[in-house]
Design an enzyme around this catalytic site. Structure first.
Site, short mmCIF file in Angstrom:
data_model
loop_
_atom_site.label_atom_id
_atom_site.label_comp_id
_atom_site.label_asym_id
_atom_site.label_seq_id
_atom_site.Cartn_x
_atom_site.Cartn_y
_atom_site.Cartn_z
N HIS A 1 -14.58 -3.23 8.50
CA HIS A 1 -13.83 -2.98 7.27
C HIS A 1 -13.99 -4.10 6.25
O HIS A 1 -13.18 -4.21 5.33
CB HIS A 1 -12.34 -2.73 7.56
N ARG B 1 -6.86 -8.06 -9.27
CA ARG B 1 -7.54 -9.32 -9.53
C ARG B 1 -9.00 -9.03 -9.79
O ARG B 1 -9.45 -7.90 -9.67
CB ARG B 1 -7.44 -10.22 -8.30
N GLU C 1 -2.32 7.40 7.94
CA GLU C 1 -3.07 8.39 7.16
C GLU C 1 -4.20 8.98 7.98
O GLU C 1 -4.59 8.44 9.01
CB GLU C 1 -3.55 7.81 5.83
N LYS D 1 0.83 -1.20 0.00
CA LYS D 1 0.00 0.00 0.00
C LYS D 1 0.87 1.26 0.00
O LYS D 1 0.51 2.26 -0.61
CB LYS D 1 -0.93 0.01 1.22
P1 ADP Z 1 -12.82 -7.99 -1.88
O1 ADP Z 1 -13.34 -6.64 -2.14
O2 ADP Z 1 -12.57 -8.74 -3.15
O3 ADP Z 1 -13.57 -8.77 -0.87
P2 ADP Z 1 -10.87 -7.65 0.23
O4 ADP Z 1 -9.69 -6.74 0.15
O5 ADP Z 1 -11.96 -7.37 1.18
O6 ADP Z 1 -11.39 -7.74 -1.26
O7 ADP Z 1 -10.38 -9.15 0.51
C1 ADP Z 1 -9.29 -9.66 -0.18
C2 ADP Z 1 -9.52 -11.13 -0.45
O8 ADP Z 1 -9.40 -11.83 0.79
C3 ADP Z 1 -10.91 -11.42 -0.94
O9 ADP Z 1 -10.97 -11.40 -2.33
C4 ADP Z 1 -11.22 -12.78 -0.39
O10 ADP Z 1 -10.84 -13.83 -1.24
C5 ADP Z 1 -10.36 -12.84 0.84
N1 ADP Z 1 -11.22 -12.64 1.99
C6 ADP Z 1 -12.00 -11.58 2.28
N2 ADP Z 1 -12.66 -11.77 3.43
C7 ADP Z 1 -12.26 -12.98 3.89
C8 ADP Z 1 -12.58 -13.75 5.04
N3 ADP Z 1 -13.46 -13.34 5.95
N4 ADP Z 1 -11.98 -14.95 5.18
C9 ADP Z 1 -11.12 -15.39 4.27
N5 ADP Z 1 -10.79 -14.71 3.17
C10 ADP Z 1 -11.34 -13.53 2.97
P1 ADP Z 2 -7.95 -3.78 2.76
O1 ADP Z 2 -6.70 -4.11 2.02
O2 ADP Z 2 -8.07 -4.50 4.04
O3 ADP Z 2 -9.15 -3.88 1.87
P2 ADP Z 2 -8.24 -0.88 2.55
O4 ADP Z 2 -7.10 0.07 2.58
O5 ADP Z 2 -8.87 -1.13 1.24
O6 ADP Z 2 -7.77 -2.25 3.20
O7 ADP Z 2 -9.35 -0.38 3.59
C1 ADP Z 2 -10.44 -1.17 3.96
C2 ADP Z 2 -11.56 -0.32 4.53
O8 ADP Z 2 -11.10 0.46 5.65
C3 ADP Z 2 -12.13 0.71 3.58
O9 ADP Z 2 -13.10 0.17 2.72
C4 ADP Z 2 -12.69 1.75 4.53
O10 ADP Z 2 -13.93 1.34 5.05
C5 ADP Z 2 -11.70 1.75 5.67
N1 ADP Z 2 -10.67 2.80 5.50
C6 ADP Z 2 -9.50 2.66 4.85
N2 ADP Z 2 -8.79 3.82 4.87
C7 ADP Z 2 -9.54 4.71 5.57
C8 ADP Z 2 -9.35 6.09 5.97
N3 ADP Z 2 -8.26 6.77 5.67
N4 ADP Z 2 -10.34 6.67 6.68
C9 ADP Z 2 -11.45 5.99 7.02
N5 ADP Z 2 -11.68 4.71 6.69
C10 ADP Z 2 -10.73 4.07 5.98
MG MG Z 3 -9.51 -2.83 0.20
#
Ligand code: ADP
Ligand code: ADP
Ligand code: MG
Length: 655
Positions: free
Chosen positions: A235, A293, A200, A116
């Protein structure tokens, strides 16, 4: 175009990829773990090969073995799905080196977006807007704290290698920073093997809006509009929709173009998602991360664009140009996806495991789509993500889509594992959600109304359960003298049928007057006639005709009627007479878990409150104690064995 591909994944997404491959005349190779030997995706594929035992590290993450199987089976490409190896740059590179196409971006693009921090640095140079924060290499705790103090609280500490909602800490005050940093680093090291973090500004009322991008290997890159995934719990996405409610067209275009710039900056090819966080008040959006992906929620984009994104992936990976250009893409209608999970919202969303004793999804049509990897009789195991299905609906408008969502959720019948279906229906009905007033705090804000105390069965439901019970007993061979004739022969005019709903006991007095049933429940009386065919119950209650599905398993009874699901336990008339602390009691597991220890011997006499057994669930130990003075008749499990919610643990006889 490829003629054969291997799918390096399982469950719902493996089934999804097979469906498109088959439609394109492409043969499919599945790989599976021991836990999935009988799974739907294995049966659907043209060929299937065993990887190893259930844990992912010994099966779905075995990159070398998967690549060997791809070579031996003659697959020309590998689709990684999502999760598992999908964002593993080494695997993508190994495929490339072996001359097998990786259906995803080049390894270099995965690497560029994998961290990230590094991704943010790159996005800065591509002029993609970023949340104010620090994403550099200096990991000194005092330095990071100073950065946080300067940007002002609250701040968010994120694991640079994080994902799936893990490795994040919100810090409200300067004094809490150092402790939160240490805890985030610990989790990051344990979960991702890398403790690098970024800091952040934490937006207090943000929306999660992401853009679907697609690039080909000939320089083409388009965006297929946005998805709003603001409805989250811890989240993690719960409901996703497209387009985003109330998003101005100019913002959509600006986000789309920023996402295309992000993809171009890393030489992207294939399907990708650029996630943005959007400030509700200002409407300003910021780059959060790119998922390199296909995304879990891709179907909502397919529903509003009329495109098959897996088909696009296959075309682009085989070197073809993008099927459509930007000006040929348009949004049609509105789509919402609900993730149906095996989990118990009333027990803190504890994952549930067990056998899908009864599974009837809503009927699929132009408005309703069900993406799933399981069928009735399959098991939800503790080894993988407990998702049962994705329910996707479409309507001309958001309002129409919401109505479809409620109807489809109401029609979804699951017995055997607890699900979040009722919780999803409550979100769909929440006035803020219904009006499109979404942000990531929605579930927490409406927690109490989304998770109310369980509602007791209504008199009508109890009446249906009682007539269903009576008819089922009358029609079963081993009850030839039971039910109908039985109690008339004995001269009994009235029979009491008992159920329990949680702690509450519900009694129905049932009388058969030669023509029909007369039921008394509290102050209500119904004249009823009814028929039962298999699980289908039809009843006339005081002139009102009702249809229901009744699922009976052991002592468990689940009734689906009028879009409601009610689960009770039948009180066995024998045990029932002696209910309470007298007689024989079958003590059940209150939740799925593992038996840690048996603390008494079968046959032993024990005093009330004496510990009998220790159960471990979700890293917590629960002691099952003797309900009265009496005797332990039998244990049904040995130490070390897994048990499901409701399994009988101990047979106990009170004095
Ligand atoms: P997405 O928006 O595709 O769900 P996330 O960043 O939330 O992406 O999750 C990354 C990947 O991790 C997902 O595509 C899924 O395959 C896996 N994942 C998400 N939640 C879970 C969970 N509760 N247990 C196991 N794997 C998970
Ligand atoms: P992941 O890889 O676990 O998906 P993300 O960086 O995509 O992590 O963040 C997951 C979630 O966390 C977001 O969808 C949002 O709800 C929350 N989030 C992330 N960054 C921030 C931020 N700067 N302020 C508030 N909420 C955040
Ligand atoms: Mg994300």
């Amino acid at each position: 175009m490829f003629t054969k591909i291997l799918i390096a994944n399982r469950g719902e997404i493996a089934c999804r990829v097979i469906k498109t491959a088959r439609a394109m005349g492409i043969r499919t190779v599945a790989v599976y773990s021991d836990a999935d030997a009988g799974a739907r995706f294995v049966k659907l594929a043209d060929e299937a090969y065993r990887l190893g035992p259930a844990p992912a590290a010994e099966s779905y993450l075995k990159a070398d073995l998967i690549l060997d199987i791809a070579k031996q089976s003659g697959a020309q490409a590998v689709h990684p799905g999502y999760g598992f190896l999908s964002e593993n740059e080494d695997f993508a590179a190994a495929c490339e080196a072996a001359g097998i196409a990786f259906i995803g971006p080049p390894a270099s693009a995965i690497a560029a977006m994998g961290s990230k921090s590094a991704a943010k640095a790159l996005m800065e140079t591509a002029n993609v807007p970023l949340v104010p924060g620090y994403h550099g290499d200096n990991q000194d705790e005092q330095f990071l704290k100073t950065q946080a103090d300067n940007m002002g609280y609250p701040v968010l500490i994120k694991a640079s290698a994080g994902g799936g909602g893990k490795g994040m800490r919100i810090v409200e005050r300067s004094d809490d920073f150092i402790a939160a940093l240490a805890s985030c680093q610990r989790e990051a090291r344990a979960s991702f093997g890398d403790d690098k973090v970024l800091v952040e500004k934490y937006l207090t009322r943000p929306r999660h809006v992401e853009i679907q991008v697609f690039a080909d290997s000939l320089g083409g890159c388009v965006y297929l509009f946005e998805r709003d995934c603001s409805v989250q719990r811890r989240h993690q996405k719960v409901l996703e929709e497209a387009p985003a409610p109330h998003l101005p067209a100019a913002t959509r275009q600006a986000m789309g173009e920023a996402a295309v710039a992000a993809a171009r900056a890393v030489g992207y090819v294939g399907a990708g998602t650029v996630e943005f966080i959007m400030d509700v008040e200002s409407g300003q959006f910021y780059f959060m991360e790119m998922n390199t992906r296909l995304q879990v929620e891709h179907p909502v984009t397919e529903m509003i664009t009329g495109q098959d994104l897996v088909a696009w992936q296959l075309k682009v990976a085989s070197g073809q140009p993008l099927p459509l250009q930007q000006h040929e893409l348009a949004i049609h209608g509105h789509s919402i996806e609900a993730r149906i999970y095996a989990e118990d919202p009333d027990k803190g969303f504890l994952p549930a495991t067990g056998t899908l004793l009864h599974l009837v999804p809503p009927v699929e049509n132009a408005h309703v789509r069900v993406d799933t990897g399981v069928l009735q009789g399959d098991t939800i195991s503790p080894f993988y993500d407990p998702m049962i299905a994705k329910l996707i609906v479409w309507g001309e408008t958001r309002e129409a889509a919401l109505q479809q969502l409620d109807a489809a959720l109401a029609a979804y019948q699951v017995v055997g594992v607890t699900t979040n279906i009722r919780f999803l229906r409550r979100i769909a009905a929440n006035p803020a959600f219904a009006s499109g007033d979404v942000d990531t705090g929605l579930i927490a804000r409406y927690h109490d109304s989304l998770l109310p105390a369980p509602v007791a069965p209504s008199s009508e439901q109890l009446a249906l359960l009682a007539v269903g019970e009576t008819l089922a007993a009358a029609s079963s061979d081993d009850h030839a003298f039971g039910a109908l004739q039985g109690w008339r022969l004995n001269g009994e005019l009235t029979r009491r049928i008992g159920f329990t709903h949680g702690e509450q006991r519900c009694d129905v007095l049932l009388r058969y007057d030669g023509k029909g049933f007369v039921l008394t429940i509290g102050d209500d009386t119904f004249h009823a006639s009814a028929s039962l065919h298999g699980k289908r119950l039809a009843a006339n209650l005081g002139g009102k005709q009702l249809q229901a599905t009744l699922v009976r398993h052991g002592l468990q009874r689940v009734l689906f009627t009028g879009g409601e699901r009610i689960a009770v336990d039948y009180l066995d008339p024998y045990a029932y007479e002696e209910a309470g602390v007298h007689g024989e009691t079958h003590m059940k597991a209150p939740m799925p878990g593992r038996v840690v220890a048996l603390l008494a011997e079968a046959g032993a006499r024990v005093a009330k409150g004496e510990p009998l057994l220790i159960l471990e669930a979700m890293k917590m130990e629960h002691t099952i104690t003797a309900p009265a003075d009496g005797k332990v008749l039998a244990f049904y499990f040995a130490a070390g064995e897994q048990v499901n919610d409701g399994d009988e643990l101990v047979d106990f006889e009170a004095d």
